[in-house]
Every structure is written in C-alpha cells, then in structure tokens.
Design a protein around this motif. Structure first.
Motif, PDB file in Angstrom:
ATOM      1  N   ILE A 216       0.854  -1.199   0.000  1.00  0.00           N
ATOM      2  CA  ILE A 216       0.000   0.000   0.000  1.00  0.00           C
ATOM      3  C   ILE A 216       0.884   1.242   0.000  1.00  0.00           C
ATOM      4  O   ILE A 216       2.109   1.122   0.163  1.00  0.00           O
ATOM      5  N   HIS A 217       0.255   2.433  -0.174  1.00  0.00           N
ATOM      6  CA  HIS A 217       0.995   3.710  -0.129  1.00  0.00           C
ATOM      7  C   HIS A 217       2.086   3.715  -1.203  1.00  0.00           C
ATOM      8  O   HIS A 217       3.200   4.144  -0.993  1.00  0.00           O
ATOM      9  N   TYR A 218       1.698   3.176  -2.384  1.00  0.00           N
ATOM     10  CA  TYR A 218       2.679   3.064  -3.475  1.00  0.00           C
ATOM     11  C   TYR A 218       2.517   4.227  -4.462  1.00  0.00           C
ATOM     12  O   TYR A 218       1.460   4.857  -4.527  1.00  0.00           O
ATOM     13  N   PRO A 219       3.571   4.499  -5.246  1.00  0.00           N
ATOM     14  CA  PRO A 219       3.480   5.577  -6.235  1.00  0.00           C
ATOM     15  C   PRO A 219       2.497   5.204  -7.335  1.00  0.00           C
ATOM     16  O   PRO A 219       2.514   4.074  -7.829  1.00  0.00           O
ATOM     17  N   THR A 220       1.635   6.148  -7.713  1.00  0.00           N
ATOM     18  CA  THR A 220       0.638   5.877  -8.758  1.00  0.00           C
ATOM     19  C   THR A 220       0.960   6.734  -9.978  1.00  0.00           C
ATOM     20  O   THR A 220       2.122   6.913 -10.312  1.00  0.00           O
ATOM     21  N   GLY A 221      -0.024   7.302 -10.642  1.00  0.00           N
ATOM     22  CA  GLY A 221       0.222   8.144 -11.811  1.00  0.00           C
ATOM     23  C   GLY A 221       0.931   7.365 -12.910  1.00  0.00           C
ATOM     24  O   GLY A 221       0.460   6.318 -13.331  1.00  0.00           O
ATOM     25  N   ASP A 222       2.080   7.879 -13.354  1.00  0.00           N
ATOM     26  CA  ASP A 222       2.798   7.249 -14.465  1.00  0.00           C
ATOM     27  C   ASP A 222       3.577   6.008 -14.032  1.00  0.00           C
ATOM     28  O   ASP A 222       4.149   5.316 -14.858  1.00  0.00           O
ATOM     29  N   HIS A 223       3.638   5.756 -12.750  1.00  0.00           N
ATOM     30  CA  HIS A 223       4.396   4.596 -12.275  1.00  0.00           C
ATOM     31  C   HIS A 223       3.638   3.306 -12.602  1.00  0.00           C
ATOM     32  O   HIS A 223       2.453   3.325 -12.887  1.00  0.00           O
ATOM     33  N   ASN A 224       4.327   2.201 -12.528  1.00  0.00           N
ATOM     34  CA  ASN A 224       3.701   0.906 -12.795  1.00  0.00           C
ATOM     35  C   ASN A 224       3.745   0.068 -11.518  1.00  0.00           C
ATOM     36  O   ASN A 224       4.678  -0.689 -11.297  1.00  0.00           O
ATOM     37  N   PRO A 225       2.711   0.219 -10.659  1.00  0.00           N
ATOM     38  CA  PRO A 225       2.786  -0.438  -9.357  1.00  0.00           C
ATOM     39  C   PRO A 225       2.808  -1.966  -9.445  1.00  0.00           C
ATOM     40  O   PRO A 225       3.297  -2.621  -8.524  1.00  0.00           O
ATOM     41  N   ALA A 226       2.322  -2.527 -10.560  1.00  0.00           N
ATOM     42  CA  ALA A 226       2.285  -3.995 -10.665  1.00  0.00           C
ATOM     43  C   ALA A 226       3.683  -4.597 -10.519  1.00  0.00           C
ATOM     44  O   ALA A 226       3.843  -5.705 -10.002  1.00  0.00           O
ATOM     45  N   LYS A 227       4.707  -3.875 -10.938  1.00  0.00           N
ATOM     46  CA  LYS A 227       6.058  -4.436 -10.848  1.00  0.00           C
ATOM     47  C   LYS A 227       6.540  -4.554  -9.397  1.00  0.00           C
ATOM     48  O   LYS A 227       7.463  -5.304  -9.089  1.00  0.00           O
ATOM     49  N   LEU A 228       5.856  -3.840  -8.491  1.00  0.00           N
ATOM     50  CA  LEU A 228       6.218  -3.936  -7.071  1.00  0.00           C
ATOM     51  C   LEU A 228       5.943  -5.345  -6.539  1.00  0.00           C
ATOM     52  O   LEU A 228       6.661  -5.857  -5.682  1.00  0.00           O
ATOM     53  N   VAL A 229       4.886  -5.960  -7.051  1.00  0.00           N
ATOM     54  CA  VAL A 229       4.546  -7.327  -6.610  1.00  0.00           C
ATOM     55  C   VAL A 229       5.660  -8.295  -7.025  1.00  0.00           C
ATOM     56  O   VAL A 229       6.104  -9.133  -6.240  1.00  0.00           O
ATOM     57  N   THR A 230       6.132  -8.143  -8.252  1.00  0.00           N
ATOM     58  CA  THR A 230       7.235  -8.988  -8.746  1.00  0.00           C
ATOM     59  C   THR A 230       8.465  -8.806  -7.869  1.00  0.00           C
ATOM     60  O   THR A 230       9.131  -9.779  -7.483  1.00  0.00           O
ATOM     61  N   GLU A 231       8.739  -7.545  -7.535  1.00  0.00           N
ATOM     62  CA  GLU A 231       9.909  -7.247  -6.691  1.00  0.00           C
ATOM     63  C   GLU A 231       9.754  -7.895  -5.304  1.00  0.00           C
ATOM     64  O   GLU A 231      10.691  -8.506  -4.782  1.00  0.00           O
ATOM     65  N   ALA A 232       8.548  -7.799  -4.744  1.00  0.00           N
ATOM     66  CA  ALA A 232       8.320  -8.338  -3.396  1.00  0.00           C
ATOM     67  C   ALA A 232       8.436  -9.855  -3.380  1.00  0.00           C
ATOM     68  O   ALA A 232       8.946 -10.443  -2.413  1.00  0.00           O
ATOM     69  N   LYS A 233       8.001 -10.499  -4.450  1.00  0.00           N
ATOM     70  CA  LYS A 233       7.990 -11.966  -4.468  1.00  0.00           C
ATOM     71  C   LYS A 233       9.392 -12.561  -4.444  1.00  0.00           C
ATOM     72  O   LYS A 233       9.553 -13.751  -4.147  1.00  0.00           O
ATOM     73  N   LYS A 234      10.401 -11.735  -4.712  1.00  0.00           N
ATOM     74  CA  LYS A 234      11.789 -12.236  -4.645  1.00  0.00           C
ATOM     75  C   LYS A 234      12.210 -12.507  -3.201  1.00  0.00           C
ATOM     76  O   LYS A 234      13.078 -13.317  -2.940  1.00  0.00           O
ATOM     77  N   ASN A 235      11.579 -11.781  -2.254  1.00  0.00           N
ATOM     78  CA  ASN A 235      12.015 -11.894  -0.849  1.00  0.00           C
ATOM     79  C   ASN A 235      11.010 -12.591   0.064  1.00  0.00           C
ATOM     80  O   ASN A 235      11.260 -12.747   1.257  1.00  0.00           O
ATOM     81  N   TYR A 236       9.840 -12.943  -0.466  1.00  0.00           N
ATOM     82  CA  TYR A 236       8.782 -13.504   0.390  1.00  0.00           C
ATOM     83  C   TYR A 236       7.989 -14.505  -0.440  1.00  0.00           C
ATOM     84  O   TYR A 236       7.552 -14.184  -1.552  1.00  0.00           O
ATOM     85  N   THR A 237       7.808 -15.702   0.096  1.00  0.00           N
ATOM     86  CA  THR A 237       7.202 -16.773  -0.699  1.00  0.00           C
ATOM     87  C   THR A 237       5.672 -16.847  -0.564  1.00  0.00           C
ATOM     88  O   THR A 237       5.025 -17.564  -1.319  1.00  0.00           O
TER      89      THR A 237
END
Ligand SMILES: [Zn+2]
Length: 251
Positions: A216-237
């Motif tokens: 939550i509390h992620y950058p919106t607008g022109d950013h692509n928040p979906a890639k944050l999920v990919t990033e998070a999945k590297k450290n948490y199963t």
C-alpha cells in the motif's frame, strides 16, 4: 463478520483511481477510520459506510496525506446533525497538532457540536488502543519523518490478526507488530528516508512470518505499481498483492 475496507492506497500524491492511504475497520459495535484524508463524506458512502456508524478515528501521524480530512469530516457530520460522540486516538505529537488545527477553525464556537474526545497514546510498543466485541487494536511506534504508529488488530471471533505498518522505514518494530499475522499491509513508497521499498516490505513480511502481504501507499500516476509485486515476491514466498481502493478484507 468484521472487515477492513481500503479507502485509499496511494502514496502522498493520489490519482483518479487511488486516494491517499486510509482504511475503515468495521465491526458490529465500532467502525474505526484509520487516518482521514480529503473529504471522507464522499468516500465513506462509496464504500457502503454510514457516517453515524463511525465511532473512532485513529490518526497515525500528522502528515497531510493522512489527516487532512479531519476538519472536513468533523464539520460535515456536525452539519448533518451528528450527536453521537466520537473518539480520536493517536500519539500526543499528532493529537496536540490536530487540536491546534481545530482551534484555528474556532470549533469551540460551532453551536451544538457533538462530543469529541482525544485519547493520547504513549510511544510504546503494543500499546492497547481499544477493545470491543469483535477486535482489539494495538499500536507501536514506527520509523518515519515524524512520530508515527503502525497498528495490529486481533479479531476475537476468528482468531485472525491484521497488521498495518503505516509510513515507515523497514524496522523491527513492524516485525514484532506483525508477528504471525494473517495479513500484513505494508507501505511501499520506495527506499527513501522514512519509507520502504517493495523488496524491503517483503523482507519484513518474511521475518514476521505473516500469511499474506498487501502493498500500500505506493506511487501511482505514471508509475507501474504492478512491478512492485514482482519485486516483493523475490524476498517472500507467501501471497503478495497490491492493495486497491475499495478492496475489502474479511476477518
Ligand atoms: Zn507520512
């Protein structure tokens, strides 16, 4: 069944689809707004919530993207005839400023204003905030630019646990606050002072051994928040998802 409704999921700069981060915790006895942005009088009915059911506000910290809606909310519900008392909970730092802000609005002179009480919380880990028929809420200080709290909610009937980091750098206070929780909602503004990246949020989720992570509390607008999920999945199963406005989680 008690539920949490995400009313906003954006960082400090909202867009058309993402309001600033705030949420409503809904039980039979109490409806608790966690932070209060812009004008909730528009947002709450969109989420199917009635103003008169609102019993408590928890103000996490005194930044505009978390508390700017308080004067508007108080004035709107007063004008709509509210007489039911409202309790506002937060750190002394936060509530001192909120009271001063309301003094600037001369709220003592608003005729027949309903009772509002301020409950100052100590800056101590796992401070009890409230207990009602369906849930107990605890607060712990976290690491932000100004004094701030994250919250843990324990649901009596189901034994489920929810934790919310609020705005913070990665810290062990959140690991302890979220220990064993079914759901951790963690901020993901980015790896800057007072904030956390998606990868770091995932590392906190891993250490706290939570059942699921919502960003939550992620950058919106022109950013692509979906890639944050990919990033998070590297450290948490465990399962990872982006919190979205009007998403409802049942507990
Ligand atoms: Zn903040």
């Amino acid at each position: 069944m008690a539920k949490l409704i995400i009313l906003g999921s954006s960082n400090a700069v909202p867009d058309e689809k993402h309001e600033n981060t705030h949420m409503a915790l809904v039980g039979g006895e109490r409806t608790v707004l966690i932070d209060c942005v812009n004008n909730p009088i528009v947002r709450l009915p969109q989420a199917g919530l009635e103003f008169d059911h609102l019993t408590d506000l928890i103000l996490t910290h005194f930044h505009p993207d978390h508390v700017s809606g308080v004067p508007s909310l108080l004035m709107s519900v007063w004008l709509m005839g509210r007489q039911r008392p409202m309790s506002i909970h937060g750190l002394a730092y936060t509530l001192d400023r909120m009271e001063k802000l309301m003094e600037f609005y001369d709220w003592a002179t608003w005729p027949h204003f309903f009772p509002v009480s301020f409950h100052r919380l100590p800056s101590v880990e796992m401070t009890p905030v409230m207990e009602c028929d369906e849930f107990s809420i605890f607060a712990s200080p976290v690491h932000h630019l100004v004094p701030n709290i994250g919250v843990r909610v324990e649901f009596q009937k189901t034994g489920k646990v929810l934790a919310y980091s609020c705005d913070t750098e990665p810290c062990q206070e959140v690991v302890r606050l979220a220990a064993g929780a079914d759901v951790l909602i963690h901020e993901t503004s980015g790896a800057t002072i007072g904030h956390t990246s998606a990868g770091q949020a995932a590392e906190i989720a891993r250490q706290a051994e939570v059942g699921a992570l919502y960003l939550i509390h992620y950058p919106t607008g022109d950013h692509n928040p979906a890639k944050l999920v990919t990033e998070a999945k590297k450290n948490y199963t465990g399962p990872v998802a982006l919190a979205q406005d009007f998403m409802t989680l049942e507990f």
